[in-house]
Write a protein that holds these residues in place. Structure first.
Motif, mmCIF file in Angstrom:
data_model
loop_
_atom_site.group_PDB
_atom_site.id
_atom_site.type_symbol
_atom_site.label_atom_id
_atom_site.label_comp_id
_atom_site.label_asym_id
_atom_site.label_seq_id
_atom_site.Cartn_x
_atom_site.Cartn_y
_atom_site.Cartn_z
ATOM 1 N N PRO A 27 0.825 -1.201 0.000
ATOM 2 C CA PRO A 27 0.000 0.000 0.000
ATOM 3 C C PRO A 27 0.870 1.266 0.000
ATOM 4 C CG PRO A 27 -0.815 -1.558 1.624
ATOM 5 C CD PRO A 27 0.493 -2.112 1.117
ATOM 6 N N ILE A 28 0.423 2.236 -0.800
ATOM 7 C CA ILE A 28 1.172 3.479 -0.985
ATOM 8 C C ILE A 28 0.476 4.612 -0.237
ATOM 9 C CG2 ILE A 28 1.821 5.230 -2.712
ATOM 10 C CD1 ILE A 28 3.406 2.767 -3.227
ATOM 11 N N VAL A 29 1.271 5.426 0.439
ATOM 12 C CA VAL A 29 0.785 6.683 1.004
ATOM 13 C C VAL A 29 1.532 7.794 0.274
ATOM 14 C CG1 VAL A 29 0.583 8.111 3.061
ATOM 15 C CG2 VAL A 29 0.437 5.614 3.267
ATOM 16 N N THR A 30 0.792 8.636 -0.428
ATOM 17 C CA THR A 30 1.440 9.720 -1.172
ATOM 18 C C THR A 30 1.758 10.883 -0.243
ATOM 19 O OG1 THR A 30 0.318 9.099 -3.210
ATOM 20 C CG2 THR A 30 1.177 11.344 -3.091
ATOM 21 N N VAL A 31 3.017 11.291 -0.262
ATOM 22 C CA VAL A 31 3.464 12.474 0.484
ATOM 23 C C VAL A 31 3.702 13.559 -0.570
ATOM 24 C CG1 VAL A 31 5.232 13.403 2.020
ATOM 25 C CG2 VAL A 31 4.560 10.996 2.212
ATOM 26 N N ASP A 32 2.868 14.559 -0.598
ATOM 27 C CA ASP A 32 2.912 15.554 -1.674
ATOM 28 C C ASP A 32 4.079 16.518 -1.444
ATOM 29 O OD1 ASP A 32 2.515 17.428 -3.619
ATOM 30 O OD2 ASP A 32 0.341 17.548 -3.324
ATOM 31 N N LEU A 33 5.214 16.182 -2.049
ATOM 32 C CA LEU A 33 6.408 17.013 -1.862
ATOM 33 C C LEU A 33 6.175 18.434 -2.382
ATOM 34 C CD1 LEU A 33 9.322 14.581 -2.885
ATOM 35 C CD2 LEU A 33 8.229 14.867 -0.647
ATOM 36 N N ALA A 34 5.366 18.568 -3.437
ATOM 37 C CA ALA A 34 5.105 19.890 -4.014
ATOM 38 C C ALA A 34 4.370 20.789 -3.025
ATOM 39 C CB ALA A 34 4.294 19.752 -5.305
ATOM 40 N N GLN A 35 3.611 20.140 -2.134
ATOM 41 C CA GLN A 35 2.880 20.899 -1.108
ATOM 42 C C GLN A 35 3.635 20.896 0.224
ATOM 43 O OE1 GLN A 35 0.065 22.695 -1.643
ATOM 44 N NE2 GLN A 35 0.303 22.123 -3.808
ATOM 45 N N ARG A 36 4.886 20.412 0.194
ATOM 46 C CA ARG A 36 5.766 20.392 1.374
ATOM 47 C C ARG A 36 5.202 19.519 2.497
ATOM 48 N NH1 ARG A 36 9.696 24.110 1.148
ATOM 49 N NH2 ARG A 36 9.759 24.547 3.372
#
Ligand SMILES: N[C@@H](CCC(=O)N[C@@H](CS)C(=O)NCC(=O)O)C(=O)O
Length: 80
Positions: A27-36
């Motif tokens: 399972p993947i949890v997306t960490v939105d780097l663009a939104q810091r």
């Protein structure tokens, strides 16, 4: 087990490729780097270096270096 990831980032992509080669699904949890999102207090607790990938085990252990994640997965799934 969960993989903290960001789709366009090269380091988590290395882990995704490794998982795919193993024929596994995590399972993947997306960490939105663009939104810091890597700098949120919750993520800092998981990985004080504020980077992805992070493999979080069911016991809460967090592994945050690509080679170590791949070695851990290799031990779990030696074939192929
Ligand atoms: N030590 C890590 C480094 C991972 C790394 O640099 N990840 C980048 C994405 S490719 C990151 O999360 N950057 C977040 C930032 O620069 O704020 C590893 O090689 O596994």
């Amino acid at each position: 087990m969960k993989l903290y990831d960001y789709p366009t980032a090269p380091n988590p992509r290395r882990v995704r490729f490794f998982i795919a080669e193993k024929g596994q699904t995590i399972p993947i949890v997306t960490v939105d780097l663009a939104q810091r999102a890597q700098f949120t207090p919750a993520f800092r607790i998981l990985n004080p270096s504020c980077t992805v990938p992070v493999l979080e085990l069911d016991d809460g252990t967090a592994i945050s270096e690509v080679p170590v994640i791949c070695r851990y997965l290799e031990d779990l799934h030696p074939d192929p």
